[in-house]
Design an enzyme around this catalytic site. Structure first.
Site, mmCIF file in Angstrom:
data_model
loop_
_atom_site.group_PDB
_atom_site.id
_atom_site.type_symbol
_atom_site.label_atom_id
_atom_site.label_comp_id
_atom_site.label_asym_id
_atom_site.label_seq_id
_atom_site.Cartn_x
_atom_site.Cartn_y
_atom_site.Cartn_z
ATOM 1 N N GLN A 1 0.816 -1.206 0.000
ATOM 2 C CA GLN A 1 0.000 0.000 0.000
ATOM 3 C C GLN A 1 0.855 1.264 0.000
ATOM 4 O O GLN A 1 2.065 1.195 0.200
ATOM 5 C CB GLN A 1 -0.903 0.004 1.240
ATOM 6 N N HIS B 267 -9.194 3.104 19.406
ATOM 7 C CA HIS B 267 -8.415 2.011 20.011
ATOM 8 C C HIS B 267 -9.011 1.553 21.346
ATOM 9 O O HIS B 267 -9.059 0.346 21.629
ATOM 10 C CB HIS B 267 -6.951 2.440 20.163
ATOM 11 N N GLU C 279 0.617 -8.449 11.671
ATOM 12 C CA GLU C 279 0.474 -7.333 10.735
ATOM 13 C C GLU C 279 1.126 -7.741 9.422
ATOM 14 O O GLU C 279 2.280 -8.199 9.403
ATOM 15 C CB GLU C 279 1.135 -6.075 11.304
ATOM 16 N N ASP D 2 0.360 -12.528 7.048
ATOM 17 C CA ASP D 2 -1.065 -12.414 6.730
ATOM 18 C C ASP D 2 -1.911 -13.002 7.863
ATOM 19 O O ASP D 2 -1.754 -14.171 8.219
ATOM 20 C CB ASP D 2 -1.348 -13.165 5.415
ATOM 21 N N GLY D 3 -2.794 -12.205 8.409
ATOM 22 C CA GLY D 3 -3.633 -12.663 9.510
ATOM 23 C C GLY D 3 -4.579 -13.783 9.102
ATOM 24 O O GLY D 3 -4.942 -14.641 9.921
ATOM 25 N N ASP E 243 -8.129 -5.200 13.603
ATOM 26 C CA ASP E 243 -7.979 -3.759 13.340
ATOM 27 C C ASP E 243 -7.499 -3.596 11.906
ATOM 28 O O ASP E 243 -6.309 -3.435 11.641
ATOM 29 C CB ASP E 243 -6.971 -3.155 14.325
ATOM 30 N N SER E 244 -8.438 -3.705 10.987
ATOM 31 C CA SER E 244 -8.080 -3.701 9.552
ATOM 32 C C SER E 244 -8.549 -2.419 8.884
ATOM 33 O O SER E 244 -9.445 -1.741 9.376
ATOM 34 C CB SER E 244 -8.780 -4.878 8.869
ATOM 35 N N ASP F 84 -10.388 -0.737 5.333
ATOM 36 C CA ASP F 84 -11.606 -1.155 4.631
ATOM 37 C C ASP F 84 -11.370 -2.470 3.882
ATOM 38 O O ASP F 84 -10.233 -2.840 3.612
ATOM 39 C CB ASP F 84 -12.005 -0.060 3.606
ATOM 40 N N PRO G 15 -5.302 -6.790 0.673
ATOM 41 C CA PRO G 15 -5.065 -7.889 1.613
ATOM 42 C C PRO G 15 -6.090 -7.964 2.738
ATOM 43 O O PRO G 15 -6.211 -8.985 3.404
ATOM 44 C CB PRO G 15 -3.673 -7.594 2.158
#
Ligand code: SAM
Length: 285
Positions: free
Chosen positions: A33, A64, A107, A139-140, A157-158, A160, A164
């Site tokens: 990104q 948070h 992350e 990758d989660g 906590d992603s 939109d 990925p």
């Protein structure tokens, strides 16, 4: 998009927010990104990914605290927490305020963690240095697919649902996350804008339902997100966040110096206004 000294964060087709900025502190195109960090007079340092505001020094506490504490106060005695995404370290810092044994943060983009530790220390504090923190760059989705230890609370906590992060909003991911939970386990996901992403929230609720007997959406005001009113959705195996006594919440957060989350605020957040409840409980189109 930069015009003059303003950043413009396009939310939906017909909603946007603009912020005056004074300096571009850091910019890089990572394998995943476009990462930018600006300084701004109103909200301090702001992290943007692909042009969308992710977090700012000025209002990070709202998002948070409301992602972390409702579930951590609902679980009877959380010890192991998994965070997926959250590379800015803000939700990690909140979670570590609880007497946890370990927090695993997965992350996908190491550059977000690096830039946040360098430029956003007011958000992550010393959370990445905490002995209880296990940082996994990966990758989660693949992480929860693997068999392994179980967690009491999983926090997603992603950004939109694009790139990925798209797979972090589907039923298969939620089913696998449910299998990585302990019996009183809870999964919380950021489920988008309560103003212009109601369809997304409905879809998230529908995707959670096959794996979680209890699904609840709650709201938070995030000043720097387009439309401000944002949502989280909880999937719970058996503990109801609405059933937690305010006294119990007060006991759990005693001494934590929170700026947004309170015992009464917990219950108010789940008490959705009728206009929203009707919208969210409607069947996805
Ligand atoms: N609070 C922000 C929001 O609501 O838009 C999200 C902030 S956090 C920085 C989002 C993080 O999720 C990003 O750093 C991104 O790299 C990460 N991410 C996206 N997809 C992922 C995946 N499949 N696994 C792990 N992390 C992912």
């Amino acid at each position: 998009m930069m015009r003059g000294a303003w950043i413009i964060d396009q939310g939906g087709e017909d909603i946007t927010s603009m912020f005056r900025v004074t300096r571009l502190l850091h910019e890089e195109r990572t394998p995943f990104q476009h990462l930018e960090i600006y300084d701004s007079p109103r909200f301090g340092r702001m992290l943007l990914l692909d042009g969308a505001v992710q977090t700012t020094e000025g209002d990070e506490f709202a998002y948070h605290e409301m992602l972390a504490h409702p579930a951590l106060c609902t679980h009877p005695a959380p010890r192991r927490v998994l965070i997926i995404g959250g590379g800015d370290g803000g939700v990690l810092e909140e979670a570590l305020k609880h007497p946890l044994e370990r927090v695993t943060l997965v992350e996908i983009d190491g550059a977000v963690v690096q830039a946040s530790r360098t430029y956003l220390s007011t958000i992550c504090g010393r959370a990445f240095e905490d002995a209880r923190t296990e940082l996994v760059i990966g990758d989660g989705i693949a992480f929860v697919e693997r068999d392994g230890e179980r967690f009491d609370v999983v926090l997603v906590d992603s950004p939109d649902p694009a790139g990925p992060a798209a797979g972090l909003f589907n039923a298969a991911f939620y089913a696998r996350a449910a299998r990585r939970l302990t019996p009183d386990g809870l999964l919380v996901v950021q489920s988008g804008s309560a103003v212009y992403q109601q369809e997304l929230i409905r879809t998230v609720r529908q995707h959670l339902a096959p794996s979680f007997p209890l699904v609840r959406t709650y709201t938070v005001s995030v000043m720097t997100y387009p439309g401000v009113l944002w949502s989280f959705t909880v999937g719970s195996l058996r503990r109801d966040p609405v059933g937690v006594e305010p006294e119990e919440i007060a006991r759990r957060i005693a001494g934590m110096k929170l700026q947004y989350y309170t015992p009464a605020g917990h219950h108010a957040a789940f008490d959705l206004p009728p206009f929203l409840r009707v919208q969210l409980e409607a069947e996805p189109a």
